[in-house]
Design a protein around this motif. Structure first.
Motif, PDB file in Angstrom:
ATOM      1  N   VAL A  93       0.961  -0.940  -0.161  1.00 45.77           N
ATOM      2  CA  VAL A  93      -0.214   0.238  -0.259  1.00 45.77           C
ATOM      3  C   VAL A  93       1.140   1.626  -0.108  1.00 45.77           C
ATOM      4  CG1 VAL A  93      -1.375   1.481   1.280  1.00 45.77           C
ATOM      5  CG2 VAL A  93      -2.610  -0.278   1.367  1.00 45.77           C
ATOM      6  N   ASP A  94       2.035   1.424   0.503  1.00 49.36           N
ATOM      7  CA  ASP A  94       2.850   2.457   0.993  1.00 49.36           C
ATOM      8  C   ASP A  94       3.459   3.019  -1.015  1.00 49.36           C
ATOM      9  OD1 ASP A  94       2.312   2.953   3.022  1.00 49.36           O
ATOM     10  OD2 ASP A  94       3.987   2.472   4.258  1.00 49.36           O
ATOM     11  N   LEU A  95       3.369   1.448  -1.201  1.00 47.80           N
ATOM     12  CA  LEU A  95       4.365   1.618  -2.565  1.00 47.80           C
ATOM     13  C   LEU A  95       3.375   2.735  -3.450  1.00 47.80           C
ATOM     14  CD1 LEU A  95       5.913  -1.984  -3.138  1.00 47.80           C
ATOM     15  CD2 LEU A  95       7.157   0.684  -2.802  1.00 47.80           C
ATOM     16  N   ILE A  96       2.129   1.603  -3.704  1.00 50.02           N
ATOM     17  CA  ILE A  96       1.341   2.373  -4.514  1.00 50.02           C
ATOM     18  C   ILE A  96       0.692   2.975  -3.851  1.00 50.02           C
ATOM     19  CG2 ILE A  96       0.930  -0.011  -5.338  1.00 50.02           C
ATOM     20  CD1 ILE A  96      -2.082  -0.176  -3.915  1.00 50.02           C
ATOM     21  N   ASP A  97       0.541   4.617  -2.617  1.00 47.97           N
ATOM     22  CA  ASP A  97      -0.509   5.270  -2.722  1.00 47.97           C
ATOM     23  C   ASP A  97       0.015   6.282  -2.615  1.00 47.97           C
ATOM     24  OD1 ASP A  97      -2.157   6.744  -1.372  1.00 47.97           O
ATOM     25  OD2 ASP A  97      -1.993   6.285   1.064  1.00 47.97           O
ATOM     26  N   HIS A  98       0.471   6.572  -3.886  1.00 46.70           N
ATOM     27  CA  HIS A  98       0.574   7.611  -4.753  1.00 46.70           C
ATOM     28  C   HIS A  98       0.154   8.352  -6.095  1.00 46.70           C
ATOM     29  CE1 HIS A  98       3.747  10.772  -7.682  1.00 46.70           C
ATOM     30  NE2 HIS A  98       4.213  11.125  -6.105  1.00 46.70           N
ATOM     31  N   LYS A  99      -0.289   9.894  -6.592  1.00 45.32           N
ATOM     32  CA  LYS A  99      -1.262  10.039  -6.901  1.00 45.32           C
ATOM     33  C   LYS A  99      -1.325   9.317  -8.407  1.00 45.32           C
ATOM     34  CE  LYS A  99      -0.574  15.155  -7.140  1.00 45.32           C
ATOM     35  NZ  LYS A  99      -0.590  16.065  -7.403  1.00 45.32           N
ATOM     36  N   VAL A 100       0.074   9.541  -8.791  1.00 45.24           N
ATOM     37  CA  VAL A 100       0.819   9.280 -10.175  1.00 45.24           C
ATOM     38  C   VAL A 100       1.232   7.705 -10.716  1.00 45.24           C
ATOM     39  CG1 VAL A 100       3.036   9.410 -11.619  1.00 45.24           C
ATOM     40  CG2 VAL A 100       1.902  11.727 -10.261  1.00 45.24           C
ATOM     41  N   ILE A 101       1.098   6.805  -9.703  1.00 43.27           N
ATOM     42  CA  ILE A 101       1.052   5.596  -9.633  1.00 43.27           C
ATOM     43  C   ILE A 101      -0.427   5.731  -9.678  1.00 43.27           C
ATOM     44  CG2 ILE A 101       1.702   2.959  -8.298  1.00 43.27           C
ATOM     45  CD1 ILE A 101       3.871   4.508  -6.846  1.00 43.27           C
ATOM     46  N   LEU A 102      -1.160   5.602  -8.550  1.00 40.87           N
ATOM     47  CA  LEU A 102      -3.212   5.719  -8.615  1.00 40.87           C
ATOM     48  C   LEU A 102      -3.772   5.137 -10.639  1.00 40.87           C
ATOM     49  CD1 LEU A 102      -3.686   6.309  -5.241  1.00 40.87           C
ATOM     50  CD2 LEU A 102      -3.193   4.078  -6.242  1.00 40.87           C
ATOM     51  N   ALA A 103      -2.755   6.691 -10.863  1.00 41.21           N
ATOM     52  CA  ALA A 103      -3.436   7.168 -11.984  1.00 41.21           C
ATOM     53  C   ALA A 103      -3.177   6.501 -13.274  1.00 41.21           C
ATOM     54  CB  ALA A 103      -3.497   8.845 -12.668  1.00 41.21           C
ATOM     55  N   LYS A 104      -1.602   5.260 -13.220  1.00 42.87           N
ATOM     56  CA  LYS A 104      -1.254   4.989 -14.034  1.00 42.87           C
ATOM     57  C   LYS A 104      -2.026   4.125 -14.079  1.00 42.87           C
ATOM     58  CE  LYS A 104       3.609   4.004 -14.907  1.00 42.87           C
ATOM     59  NZ  LYS A 104       3.926   5.382 -16.323  1.00 42.87           N
ATOM     60  N   VAL A 105      -1.653   3.092 -13.419  1.00 48.03           N
ATOM     61  CA  VAL A 105      -2.642   2.020 -13.229  1.00 48.03           C
ATOM     62  C   VAL A 105      -4.345   1.544 -13.201  1.00 48.03           C
ATOM     63  CG1 VAL A 105      -3.852   0.277 -11.320  1.00 48.03           C
ATOM     64  CG2 VAL A 105      -1.544   0.994 -10.571  1.00 48.03           C
ATOM     65  N   GLN A 154     -10.200   1.802 -10.068  1.00 48.31           N
ATOM     66  CA  GLN A 154      -9.918   2.684  -9.002  1.00 48.31           C
ATOM     67  C   GLN A 154     -10.991   2.446  -7.281  1.00 48.31           C
ATOM     68  OE1 GLN A 154     -11.865   6.393 -10.286  1.00 48.31           O
ATOM     69  NE2 GLN A 154     -10.564   7.157  -9.566  1.00 48.31           N
ATOM     70  N   ASP A 155     -11.424   1.689  -7.577  1.00 48.31           N
ATOM     71  CA  ASP A 155     -12.633   1.902  -6.193  1.00 48.31           C
ATOM     72  C   ASP A 155     -11.894   0.285  -5.692  1.00 48.31           C
ATOM     73  OD1 ASP A 155     -14.504   2.945  -7.245  1.00 48.31           O
ATOM     74  OD2 ASP A 155     -15.489   1.503  -7.874  1.00 48.31           O
ATOM     75  N   ARG A 156     -11.000  -0.225  -5.642  1.00 46.21           N
ATOM     76  CA  ARG A 156     -10.328  -1.654  -5.765  1.00 46.21           C
ATOM     77  C   ARG A 156      -9.299  -0.973  -5.035  1.00 46.21           C
ATOM     78  NH1 ARG A 156     -11.095  -5.486 -11.064  1.00 46.21           N
ATOM     79  NH2 ARG A 156     -13.181  -6.674  -9.872  1.00 46.21           N
ATOM     80  N   LEU A 157      -8.429  -0.351  -5.372  1.00 50.43           N
ATOM     81  CA  LEU A 157      -7.311   0.429  -4.785  1.00 50.43           C
ATOM     82  C   LEU A 157      -7.310   1.111  -3.789  1.00 50.43           C
ATOM     83  CD1 LEU A 157      -5.674   1.531  -8.151  1.00 50.43           C
ATOM     84  CD2 LEU A 157      -4.503   0.230  -6.697  1.00 50.43           C
ATOM     85  N   LYS A 158      -9.260   2.161  -4.041  1.00 53.28           N
ATOM     86  CA  LYS A 158      -9.385   2.970  -2.497  1.00 53.28           C
ATOM     87  C   LYS A 158      -9.496   2.106  -1.666  1.00 53.28           C
ATOM     88  CE  LYS A 158     -12.529   6.513  -2.160  1.00 53.28           C
ATOM     89  NZ  LYS A 158     -13.387   6.013  -1.268  1.00 53.28           N
ATOM     90  N   PHE A 159     -10.765   0.695  -1.808  1.00 51.85           N
ATOM     91  CA  PHE A 159     -10.687   0.117  -0.758  1.00 51.85           C
ATOM     92  C   PHE A 159      -9.072  -0.483  -0.667  1.00 51.85           C
ATOM     93  CE2 PHE A 159     -11.022  -4.781  -0.119  1.00 51.85           C
ATOM     94  CZ  PHE A 159     -12.029  -4.177   1.463  1.00 51.85           C
ATOM     95  N   ALA A 160      -8.775  -0.650  -0.778  1.00 47.59           N
ATOM     96  CA  ALA A 160      -7.539  -2.128  -0.625  1.00 47.59           C
ATOM     97  C   ALA A 160      -6.173  -0.680   0.617  1.00 47.59           C
ATOM     98  CB  ALA A 160      -6.764  -2.074  -1.101  1.00 47.59           C
ATOM     99  N   ILE A 161      -6.281   0.479   0.229  1.00 54.15           N
ATOM    100  CA  ILE A 161      -5.832   1.696   0.707  1.00 54.15           C
ATOM    101  C   ILE A 161      -7.030   2.131   2.027  1.00 54.15           C
ATOM    102  CG2 ILE A 161      -4.616   4.312   0.603  1.00 54.15           C
ATOM    103  CD1 ILE A 161      -4.375   3.514  -2.374  1.00 54.15           C
ATOM    104  N   GLU A 162      -7.900   2.034   1.872  1.00 51.40           N
ATOM    105  CA  GLU A 162      -8.236   3.059   3.338  1.00 51.40           C
ATOM    106  C   GLU A 162      -8.332   1.552   3.942  1.00 51.40           C
ATOM    107  OE1 GLU A 162     -11.914   4.068   1.480  1.00 51.40           O
ATOM    108  OE2 GLU A 162     -11.044   6.321   1.231  1.00 51.40           O
TER     109      GLU A 162
END
Length: 270
Positions: A93-105, A154-162
């Protein structure tokens, strides 16, 4: 050990997150067998009721504690804080929790569907009007398909991080990790007692089950979002249960009862 991924490049962070998520799935699935075994060893009377009041009961009690604590050690390792060499959920989660990375995915997921080849037409026609209509339909469908796929990622990433942040701050996880740390330092532990360093919430039998359920949900969301693939969680659980039942439900103890001083009933019979 690096304590933050901030110095890594965006591409490196994403690549590491994908690889570690793939391995996280394997680590998580391996816990199903341990949980299935402990369902009989700890939470069922199937074995405990075979152990009479005896010296053997001391060994059986230690066996139960060892099985329980080993599961806790394996499970809590998946919840260790960020570490450069770790494959834990907080690390990913720390690796991906960056707006550029999330947008890239999300963009990669949309692009995958936008570039998906047109399905084969089983009733082809050379009529220009038909060809144009089919092309327009496919383009419209692809755009909608890609948008939905991007939204799901996007929803999956948001759920995983939160959800990871919530669990990491929870008293349940803190109690589990505190017990794990006690084991590592050879301190005594009995479930249901306050820990020596943090006298807050105590560990309860069954905490590991609910944490594993949360771990599966997060691992699944990360795997689908980052690697674009799912895992057969239910089949893996069923297989683990079959393996555990084949062994533990066929275990039979024949131990003579002892009334000598120092003998003890098993924990499950007290």
């Amino acid at each position: 050990m690096v304590r933050t991924p901030a110095k890594l490049s965006i591409d490196d962070r994403l690549a590491r997150a994908k690889a570690r998520t793939d391995r996280l799935v394997g680590h998580t699935a391996s816990l199903f067998l341990m949980q299935a075994a402990n369902a009989t060893v700890i939470y069922s009377p199937a074995l405990a009721e075979q152990i009479p009041t005896s010296f053997a009961a001391h060994a059986f009690n230690q066996f139960q504690r060892s099985m329980h604590l080993f599961e806790l050690v394996r499970l809590t390792a998946l919840w260790d804080r960020y570490g450069d060499d770790r494959e834990s959920i907080p690390t990913i989660v720390d690796l991906i929790d960056h707006k550029v990375i999330l947008a890239k995915v999300v963009d990669a997921e949309r692009s995958h569907y936008l570039n998906h080849p047109e399905p084969r037409d089983l009733t082809p026609s050379e009529d220009p009007a038909y060809v144009a209509m089919k092309a327009a339909w496919w383009e419209e469908y692809q755009i909608k398909w890609a948008e939905e796929a991007g939204n799901r990622a996007q929803d999956r990433l948001k759920f995983a991080i939160e959800r990871t942040r919530e669990i990491a701050a929870s008293d349940r996880l803190k109690a589990l990790i505190e017990v794990r740390n006690q084991i590592a330092h050879n301190l005594d532990f009995q479930p249901g007692t306050n820990t020596p360093t943090e006298p807050g919430r105590t560990l309860k039998y069954g905490d590991e089950k609910s944490l594993l359920e949360d771990t599966v949900l997060i691992a699944d969301a990360l795997h689908l979002a980052l690697n674009g693939t799912s895992f057969m969680w239910d089949d893996s659980k069923e297989q683990a249960q079959r393996w555990a039942d084949e062994l533990w439900k066929n275990c039979k103890f024949e131990i003579p009862k002892s009334g000598r001083r120092g003998s003890s009933p098993p924990a499950g019979q007290r």
